[in-house]
Scaffold this active site. Structure first.
Site, PDB file in Angstrom:
ATOM      1  N   HIS A   7      52.308 101.678 -15.473  1.00 54.34           N
ATOM      2  CA  HIS A   7      51.668 102.692 -14.641  1.00 54.34           C
ATOM      3  C   HIS A   7      51.633 102.283 -13.174  1.00 54.34           C
ATOM      4  CE1 HIS A   7      50.325 104.764 -18.260  1.00 54.34           C
ATOM      5  NE2 HIS A   7      49.758 103.649 -18.685  1.00 54.34           N
ATOM      6  N   HIS A  27      45.964  96.350  -7.311  1.00 55.34           N
ATOM      7  CA  HIS A  27      47.106  97.149  -7.750  1.00 55.34           C
ATOM      8  C   HIS A  27      47.352  98.227  -6.715  1.00 55.34           C
ATOM      9  CE1 HIS A  27      43.544  99.244  -9.392  1.00 55.34           C
ATOM     10  NE2 HIS A  27      44.222 100.347  -9.066  1.00 55.34           N
ATOM     11  N   HIS A  44      49.124 102.349  -5.685  1.00 55.70           N
ATOM     12  CA  HIS A  44      49.518 103.700  -6.080  1.00 55.70           C
ATOM     13  C   HIS A  44      50.444 104.240  -4.998  1.00 55.70           C
ATOM     14  CE1 HIS A  44      46.340 103.951  -9.217  1.00 55.70           C
ATOM     15  NE2 HIS A  44      45.682 103.163  -8.382  1.00 55.70           N
ATOM     16  N   GLU A  84      46.051 107.934  -3.316  1.00 53.13           N
ATOM     17  CA  GLU A  84      45.154 108.664  -4.207  1.00 53.13           C
ATOM     18  C   GLU A  84      44.095 109.416  -3.397  1.00 53.13           C
ATOM     19  OE1 GLU A  84      45.409 107.399  -8.489  1.00 53.13           O
ATOM     20  OE2 GLU A  84      44.026 105.942  -7.591  1.00 53.13           O
ATOM     21  N   HIS A 104      44.316  99.075  -3.976  1.00 54.83           N
ATOM     22  CA  HIS A 104      42.978  98.949  -4.521  1.00 54.83           C
ATOM     23  C   HIS A 104      42.709  97.489  -4.876  1.00 54.83           C
ATOM     24  CE1 HIS A 104      43.008 103.423  -5.985  1.00 54.83           C
ATOM     25  NE2 HIS A 104      42.804 103.304  -4.675  1.00 54.83           N
ATOM     26  N   THR A 122      40.292 105.393 -11.262  1.00 53.97           N
ATOM     27  CA  THR A 122      41.213 106.528 -11.084  1.00 53.97           C
ATOM     28  C   THR A 122      42.259 106.599 -12.190  1.00 53.97           C
ATOM     29  OG1 THR A 122      42.711 105.256  -9.660  1.00 53.97           O
ATOM     30  CG2 THR A 122      40.896 106.436  -8.589  1.00 53.97           C
ATOM     31  N   THR A 123      42.050 105.834 -13.254  1.00 52.11           N
ATOM     32  CA  THR A 123      42.883 105.917 -14.456  1.00 52.11           C
ATOM     33  C   THR A 123      41.945 105.914 -15.667  1.00 52.11           C
ATOM     34  OG1 THR A 123      43.114 103.491 -14.551  1.00 52.11           O
ATOM     35  CG2 THR A 123      44.880 104.726 -13.455  1.00 52.11           C
TER      36      THR A 123
END
Length: 308
Positions: A91, A118, A120, A130, A143, A226-227
């Site tokens: 992901h 991690h 995005h 995000e 993040h 957010t996951t």
């Protein structure tokens, strides 16, 4: 502001026409042939994803409330060099961080210790953050995840309404490469497939973020992961100052692959309803500027000489 394109409208329609099933996925992964629970159906994967304090959000700057308690952060051992493993988890890319690095102040309830970071991103350097600011979506978002100092396990920290503190940083495209990011960019070439990992040469959290002096302007709100499982246990801090990366560096993330071999792009959750939450902003440079203007006014009123 990024408007709904014909392609994104078609993809969104697929979620309605096709029945999502199985594990959660991003919108970019979903097709009728590869059915999974896309963002609009993440609550099928985990019920908490339909909560009323979800993340990310669109930060409307005019509606933020000034909070003078949002003082500059105290970063502990962020300059500490460490070795770790960088992994393609299917992901995103994630890196575990030794618990030596900490954050405090900034109206946090207690000290928090770093756990991992991690990212995005979008597609080839296109919109992919995000959080958005006044509808603007940045190319990528970092993040850095922390948990309260008294916890030894992130899972347990997620059971505390303020157990986790995440620092969010935007990226912007620059004309030159950011050399501080070369260890990560080089590692991406080795972890293209899902589940692969490699050793990350010595790196520090400090080298990944803007200088501490430029981190006085930020936004704060209560939200969630957010996951999935979307735990509403996060104190969010989103900084204004973006991190520069070259176009080539940004595109390197799109060369990673999802489990089915497709390019790993669009790894962001759409913004969620605010549902009455207040987003606060720090005083930071605004207060400094006001003080400077006040001093200039007093100087002029008294007829004193001004020095530049």
């Amino acid at each position: 502001m990024q408007h709904l394109t014909p392609l994104s409208f078609l993809l969104a329609s697929l979620f309605t026409i096709c029945t999502g099933a199985g594990d959660w996925c991003y919108q970019s992964q979903f097709t009728c042939e590869h059915q999974c629970n896309g963002p609009v159906k993440w609550d099928h994967a985990n019920a908490q994803c339909s909560g009323r304090s979800q993340s990310p959000i669109n930060i409307v700057t005019k509606k933020t409330a000034l909070d003078e308690r949002l003082t500059p952060f105290q970063f502990g051992d962020y300059q500490h060099n460490f070795k770790s493993i960088i992994k393609n988890n299917g992901h995103s890319v994630s890196v575990s961080v030794p618990h030596l690095a900490t954050i405090a102040a900034g109206n946090l309830a207690t000290q928090y210790k770093a756990v991992q970071f991690h990212l995005h991103w979008g597609e080839n350097g296109g919109p992919g953050s995000e959080h958005t600011v006044d509808g603007e979506q940045f190319p990528m978002e970092l993040h850095i995840v922390h948990m309260k100092k008294d916890f030894t396990d992130l899972g347990k920290a997620l059971g505390d309404p303020e157990g986790v503190a995440v620092l969010g940083f935007f990226y912007e495209e620059s004309s030159s490469a950011n050399k501080k990011y070369e260890p990560i960019i080089n590692a991406l070439k080795v972890i293209k497939t899902t589940g692969s990992n490699t050793s990350l040469s010595q790196i520090s959290l400090e080298q990944l973020i803007p200088s501490e002096q430029s981190l006085t302007n930020y936004y704060r709100y209560k939200g969630s992961l957010t996951t999935p499982g979307c735990h509403e246990a996060v104190v969010w801090t989103v900084f204004e100052k973006p991190i520069p990366l070259s176009k080539t560096q940004l595109k390197a993330f799109s060369e990673l692959q999802f489990q089915d071999g497709k390019p790993m792009t669009g790894t962001f959750r759409p913004v969620q309803p605010l549902n009455g939450r207040t987003v606060y902003r720090s005083g930071g440079a605004v207060l400094v500027a006001s003080a400077a203007l006040l001093m200039a006014s007093v100087t002029m009123a008294l007829g004193l000489p001004q020095y530049n």
